[in-house]
Motif scaffolding. Structure first.
Motif, PDB file in Angstrom:
ATOM      1  N   ILE A   1     -36.563   4.283   1.221  1.00  0.00           N
ATOM      2  CA  ILE A   1     -35.860   3.649  -0.042  1.00  0.00           C
ATOM      3  C   ILE A   1     -36.064   3.683  -1.654  1.00  0.00           C
ATOM      4  O   ILE A   1     -37.000   3.089  -2.424  1.00  0.00           O
ATOM      5  N   PRO A   2     -35.938   4.791  -1.928  1.00  0.00           N
ATOM      6  CA  PRO A   2     -35.931   5.051  -3.184  1.00  0.00           C
ATOM      7  C   PRO A   2     -35.543   4.600  -4.098  1.00  0.00           C
ATOM      8  O   PRO A   2     -36.180   4.237  -5.728  1.00  0.00           O
ATOM      9  N   GLU A   3     -34.636   3.110  -4.079  1.00  0.00           N
ATOM     10  CA  GLU A   3     -34.560   2.199  -5.194  1.00  0.00           C
ATOM     11  C   GLU A   3     -35.410   1.388  -5.527  1.00  0.00           C
ATOM     12  O   GLU A   3     -35.777   0.839  -6.562  1.00  0.00           O
ATOM     13  N   ILE A   4     -36.619   1.753  -5.163  1.00  0.00           N
ATOM     14  CA  ILE A   4     -37.612   0.328  -5.002  1.00  0.00           C
ATOM     15  C   ILE A   4     -38.373   1.420  -5.321  1.00  0.00           C
ATOM     16  O   ILE A   4     -39.058   2.665  -4.122  1.00  0.00           O
ATOM     17  N   ARG A   5     -39.844   1.088  -5.857  1.00  0.00           N
ATOM     18  CA  ARG A   5     -40.492   1.452  -6.344  1.00  0.00           C
ATOM     19  C   ARG A   5     -42.097   0.752  -6.089  1.00  0.00           C
ATOM     20  O   ARG A   5     -41.954  -0.654  -6.826  1.00  0.00           O
TER      21      ARG A   5
END
Length: 231
Positions: free
Chosen positions: A37-41
């Motif tokens: 889920i690279p959209e979330i950090r």
């Protein structure tokens, strides 16, 4: 050489407030993209995070720092919501047992009308506030056990990884039944843990994600997103 822990060592249970906890998380749990889920950090723990120092500082019961790691059910549920934003778009969503806040953050990014993230652990509450800020989203963090009462005024309840313990699973299932009675949709993310109420579930989607732990050591396992339904 000065100890890197010097600024945290004086804290005791009486003085360990939300500012102290957030300071620790910022310093020792670096922000990075979530596996799959690279959209979330998120702020996540690593081998040198020293979470034991928080445990030492809180003699009133630190508990398990599940909020500092990625769990398979939450990953699958967040991935599903981002893949299918129509699931939550414009709706009021409760992220129950929010942990790091990953599901609530995903719902906010996907266009939910409002998101409540409920947690019983005060460390998780502070972590999810920081995680929301790191992702530029706003959600309502609620430090309470909502399973003991009536459901809040929401359109959907999202539940990630709350079926690893029998008593907890029974309490959550009873709460979700009350949600269904109130006309609230329920989605569950879980890697088929032991106390999942399988007879009540319909599989919507499946994802291969890492389970509890940092990405480099977490096991990849199938995890599903389910609709919770009446008997």
């Amino acid at each position: 050489m000065a100890s890197p822990w010097l600024e945290f060592e004086p804290y005791g249970a009486a003085s360990l407030d939300s500012v102290d906890i957030q300071k620790f998380i910022r310093a020792k749990l670096p922000v990075g993209p979530v596996p799959a889920i690279p959209e979330i950090r998120l702020h996540r723990a690593g081998p040198s995070s020293g979470l034991w120092r928080l445990a030492e500082a809180d003699d009133q019961g630190f508990g398990s720092p599940y909020w500092a790691y990625c769990w398979a059910g939450g990953l699958a549920l967040a991935r599903h919501i981002l893949n299918r934003p129509q699931t939550v778009a414009g709706r009021r969503v409760l992220d129950l047992g929010a942990g790091s806040g990953i599901v609530g953050i995903a719902a906010t990014k996907a266009g939910a009308g409002a998101v409540m993230a409920a947690e019983v652990d005060r460390y998780a509450i502070e972590a999810l506030k920081l995680n929301a800020a790191a992702n530029g989203v706003a959600l309502e963090a609620i430090h309470a056990d909502l399973t003991a009462g009536p459901p809040p005024a929401v359109d959907m309840v999202a539940v990630g990884d709350l079926f690893y313990d029998q008593s907890l699973a029974e309490r959550v299932t009873a709460f979700l039944d009350r949600c269904l009675d109130a006309g609230i949709e329920v989605l569950i993310g879980d890697p088929w843990r032991a106390w999942l109420p399988r007879s009540r579930l319909r599989v919507i989607a499946e994802y291969s994600v890492s389970d509890m732990g940092v990405a480099e050591t977490g096991d990849i396992r199938p995890s599903a997103v389910f609709a919770f339904e009446r008997l």
